[in-house]
Design a protein around this motif. Structure first.
Motif, PDB file in Angstrom:
ATOM      1  N   LEU A  48       0.822  -1.220   0.000  1.00  0.00           N
ATOM      2  CA  LEU A  48       0.000   0.000   0.000  1.00  0.00           C
ATOM      3  C   LEU A  48       0.854   1.267   0.000  1.00  0.00           C
ATOM      4  N   SER A  49       2.099   1.146   0.497  1.00  0.00           N
ATOM      5  CA  SER A  49       2.968   2.325   0.496  1.00  0.00           C
ATOM      6  C   SER A  49       3.492   2.621  -0.906  1.00  0.00           C
ATOM      7  N   MET A  50       3.290   1.684  -1.827  1.00  0.00           N
ATOM      8  CA  MET A  50       3.831   1.863  -3.181  1.00  0.00           C
ATOM      9  C   MET A  50       2.853   2.522  -4.142  1.00  0.00           C
ATOM     10  N   VAL A  51       1.574   2.542  -3.786  1.00  0.00           N
ATOM     11  CA  VAL A  51       0.617   2.924  -4.819  1.00  0.00           C
ATOM     12  C   VAL A  51      -0.640   3.574  -4.260  1.00  0.00           C
ATOM     13  N   ARG A  52      -1.183   4.478  -5.053  1.00  0.00           N
ATOM     14  CA  ARG A  52      -2.479   5.074  -4.731  1.00  0.00           C
ATOM     15  C   ARG A  52      -3.523   4.151  -5.358  1.00  0.00           C
ATOM     16  N   ILE A  53      -4.429   3.592  -4.548  1.00  0.00           N
ATOM     17  CA  ILE A  53      -5.358   2.603  -5.078  1.00  0.00           C
ATOM     18  C   ILE A  53      -6.537   3.277  -5.773  1.00  0.00           C
ATOM     19  N   ASN A  54      -6.761   2.866  -6.972  1.00  0.00           N
ATOM     20  CA  ASN A  54      -7.895   3.330  -7.765  1.00  0.00           C
ATOM     21  C   ASN A  54      -9.167   2.655  -7.231  1.00  0.00           C
ATOM     22  N   LYS A  55     -10.332   3.115  -7.662  1.00  0.00           N
ATOM     23  CA  LYS A  55     -11.574   2.488  -7.156  1.00  0.00           C
ATOM     24  C   LYS A  55     -11.697   1.037  -7.615  1.00  0.00           C
ATOM     25  N   ASN A  56     -11.013   0.697  -8.712  1.00  0.00           N
ATOM     26  CA  ASN A  56     -10.981  -0.707  -9.134  1.00  0.00           C
ATOM     27  C   ASN A  56      -9.596  -1.272  -8.874  1.00  0.00           C
ATOM     28  N   LEU A  57      -9.567  -2.425  -8.251  1.00  0.00           N
ATOM     29  CA  LEU A  57      -8.283  -3.031  -7.915  1.00  0.00           C
ATOM     30  C   LEU A  57      -8.231  -4.442  -8.485  1.00  0.00           C
ATOM     31  N   VAL A  58      -7.152  -4.750  -9.191  1.00  0.00           N
ATOM     32  CA  VAL A  58      -6.961  -6.098  -9.746  1.00  0.00           C
ATOM     33  C   VAL A  58      -5.691  -6.669  -9.137  1.00  0.00           C
ATOM     34  N   MET A  59      -5.766  -7.920  -8.705  1.00  0.00           N
ATOM     35  CA  MET A  59      -4.568  -8.540  -8.134  1.00  0.00           C
ATOM     36  C   MET A  59      -4.190  -9.779  -8.922  1.00  0.00           C
ATOM     37  N   THR A  60      -2.890  -9.911  -9.171  1.00  0.00           N
ATOM     38  CA  THR A  60      -2.399 -11.063  -9.931  1.00  0.00           C
ATOM     39  C   THR A  60      -1.096 -11.557  -9.311  1.00  0.00           C
TER      40      THR A  60
END
Lengths: 260, 404
Positions: free
Chosen positions: A204-216
């Motif tokens: 979470l410290s690396m990125v501003r999360i958009n309203k849509n989140l995809v994880m791979t």
């Protein structure tokens, strides 16, 4: 029939695992393969190709185009061209998820975060710095210190009633901290949960999360609790595409198809 | 990358420069001053000093990939691995009694100074770097203290610098035992300005499409403008260099074949990886056409009619010493003038001053101006902070994103 079908291969040679995906011209996955990358990327990628061919009973000459990606992308002897793992990740995700989103891919030795726009273009991306914290290597190292497998660490974390905070800055110091917590008599399942919380904090410290989140990536494939923790923290349910470990290889196969 | 023919001449010039410096350091009748790279070199030259720049020594250690060995030696006497790796490389080399100047220019040791002169317009570390040598050799370390990170330039700022420059002259007169020659000072200022104008023209040749030069040419060709400001040698060399580059422009000879993407480099070079970067950018049909770093030595507003005032202003308003607001405008201007497609920000682990990623600048460039920006992580000298594979992946991905 098989002989008339056109095939396209994507090979993702990662630091820990090599993944390959074979698709047909309808972008359907017809075969996939995963194996440890080992010490020789050349040999491993050749072996993966051989296994895919055997599995689907085709010859390598039947494959129209092959694209390699990942840290060992230059080492695949039969590549037609290469694409970076970030480009393939976006390509693969966009196939499943055609919306603006933040993509978090957690691999063996790196974390990639990408902001993708609604047209499948990467607007911004970054990788973890030269540090294992937040990656699969972090989980492996901690499991080793606790003398258990990652599956066991995951099962314990799922049973936790609370979480114990563990620093997310350095893998080595996190390990030392955990041994100290065990000596203090803290519950192992709460520590296990803390390990995953720490991984999520780092990401979470690396990125501003958009309203849509995809994880791979491999970590989410084997440790679905990471998605649960992210959901709890951010209030967003992450979309995890089918076979998240293969998304990058799938993206590479799509590049192969597009450039056939 | 197409090599510039003039570089052969540059090598000769540098060899002579270091030979003269070394001889001066051994000659009782000559004086040597050490100077920070954007320090008051013109005053030192006018006072008759041979001037040595330890930052260049640091960069040479980086280029020759000797830094890690030296950094750890400096760490062992209490200089942190987190501070400037020029400083730790240079001090570590001194402690081990080694220098790459021996192999490169045939001089056996760094020239011992009669005075150390630094400015605080660049960073904090130079003061402590020079203090180390001041303690070692019992030599005066003299600082010119600048207002920091300035937005608008105020007269009160300039006045404080001018009075310090004048005090420096008194100090130099004590060391040389000679009166400062103000006519010579004006001449030196004029030469410095003329070299700087030529340096600017050389860098601005990259506004042409395709560009005849790259940032990596700049990192090699910058030696005279850093080390020989105020000497005729610098001016004469840049006349030769400019002629060669103008010939390239006339004949549309590009620095890299098939230039498709034009990048701007923000931050320090990674000295031990210049070839890696030059080849990487070339392999993706791109040219790094401009940089903050090479532009930092454009000080062509010097004026022989107002030597103190113009020196104070030129050295105060260098990019590194400006507010985020001014830096942002300057970057935007560069992107437009050089028709740059994207900015690559280098976050150098041990150089927070020449790193402009840590207060949200790349994000602002993207969001406010729609300029594509990529951050890569590394260092000027400490290659332990740099991952070749990761950097390659980031830059290749960035280039691939232009295909869409």
């Amino acid at each position: 029939m098989k002989n008339k079908t056109k095939f396209f291969l994507g090979v993702d040679i990662g630091s820990y695992y090599t993944k390959a995906v074979l698709i047909n011209e309808n972008k359907e996955i017809v075969a996939r393969e995963v194996t440890e990358s080992g010490l020789s990327f050349e040999e491993t990628s050749e072996k993966v190709l051989k296994n895919i061919c055997k599995k689907y009973e085709i010859k390598k000459e039947d494959i129209n185009k092959m694209v390699s990606t990942g840290v060992g992308r230059e080492n695949f002897p039969y590549k037609d061209f290469t694409r970076t793992e970030i480009s393939c990740l976006v390509k693969g995700v966009f196939h499943y998820f055609k919306k603006e989103c933040t993509i978090i891919d957690i691999g063996g030795e790196d974390v990639k975060v990408v902001i993708m726009d609604k047209d499948g273009r990467e607007m911004n991306f970054s990788m973890n710095r030269k540090c294992a914290a937040g990656t699969g290597a972090f989980l492996e190292d901690i499991s080793r210190r606790l003398k258990m497998g990652i599956n066991e660490l995951h099962s314990l974390a799922e049973k936790a009633k609370e979480s114990i905070e563990i620093n997310s800055f350095c893998t080595v110091f996190a390990g030392t901290e955990i041994i100290h917590l065990i000596r203090e008599g803290k519950k192992i399942e709460n520590i296990a949960r803390g390990v995953y919380e720490s991984l999520v904090s780092r990401i979470l410290s690396m990125v501003r999360i958009n309203k849509n989140l995809v994880m791979t990536g491999g970590v989410i494939h084997h440790n679905p609790i990471v998605a649960d923790i992210l959901e709890e923290r951010m209030g967003i349910k992450p979309y995890v595409p089918p076979e998240p470990q293969f998304v990058v290889a799938f993206g590479a196969s799509l590049f192969a198809l597009e450039n056939a | 990358m197409r090599p510039l023919e003039s570089t052969k001449k540059l090598k000769e010039i540098l060899k002579n420069y270091y030979q003269e410096l070394y001889e001066a350091s051994k000659d009782e009748n000559q004086k040597v001053a050490w100077c920070s790279s954007i320090g008051p070199a013109e005053i030192l030259v006018a006072a008759g000093f041979k001037v040595y720049f330890p930052e260049n020594h640091g960069a040479l250690i980086g280029v020759r990939r000797l830094a890690t060995k030296y950094i750890t030696r400096a760490n062992s006497i209490g200089f942190s691995p987190d501070i400037c790796s020029y400083l730790t490389s240079d001090i570590g080399a001194y402690l081990l009694k080694e220098t790459p100047l021996k192999d490169a220019y045939g001089i056996p040791e760094i020239p011992k100074p009669d005075i150390l002169v630094y400015s605080t317009n660049q960073c904090r570390e130079l003061q402590d770097w020079f203090s180390f040598y001041s303690r070692e050799w019992n030599v005066t370390s003299y600082g010119i203290f600048y207002p920091w990170k300035v937005d608008e330039i105020g007269k009160e700022y300039l006045d404080t610098i001018i009075s310090q420059l004048k005090s420096l002259i008194k100090k130099l007169e004590e060391i040389t035992g000679k009166k400062f020659d103000y006519d010579k000072f004006k001449e030196v200022i004029k030469l410095s300005k003329e070299a700087s104008i030529l340096w600017r023209k050389f860098l601005e040749s990259a506004k042409n499409i395709p560009s005849p030069i790259t940032f990596f040419d700049g990192t090699i060709q910058m030696a005279p403008i850093v080390m020989m400001r105020g000497l005729k040698t610098a001016k004469d060399y840049y006349e030769i260099l400019l002629k060669e580059v103008e010939e390239r422009v006339k004949n549309k000879i590009p620095a890299v074949e098939n230039e498709k993407i034009r990048f701007y480099w923000e931050g320090m070079p990674v000295w031990g990886k210049l070839r890696f970067f030059a080849e990487l950018f070339e392999s993706i049909n791109s040219c790094v056409v401009a940089s903050t770093y090479c532009n930092s030595w454009i000080i062509d507003e010097l004026s022989e009619d107002e030597p103190f005032e113009s020196m104070a202003e030129c050295y105060l308003k260098i990019f590194i010493n400006r507010s985020e607001n001014i830096k942002e405008k300057e970057l935007l201007k560069m992107v437009q003038e050089y028709k740059v497609d994207a900015i690559i920000f280098h976050d150098a682990k041990t150089c927070p001053y020449n790193t402009n990623t840590r207060f949200g600048m790349p994000e602002r460039m993207r969001e406010k101006y729609g300029i594509k920006a990529l951050v890569i992580y590394g260092d000027l000298n400490d290659l332990r902070c740099f991952s070749e594979e990761q950097t390659k992946t980031l830059i290749e991905t960035f280039a691939q994103s232009f295909e869409k």
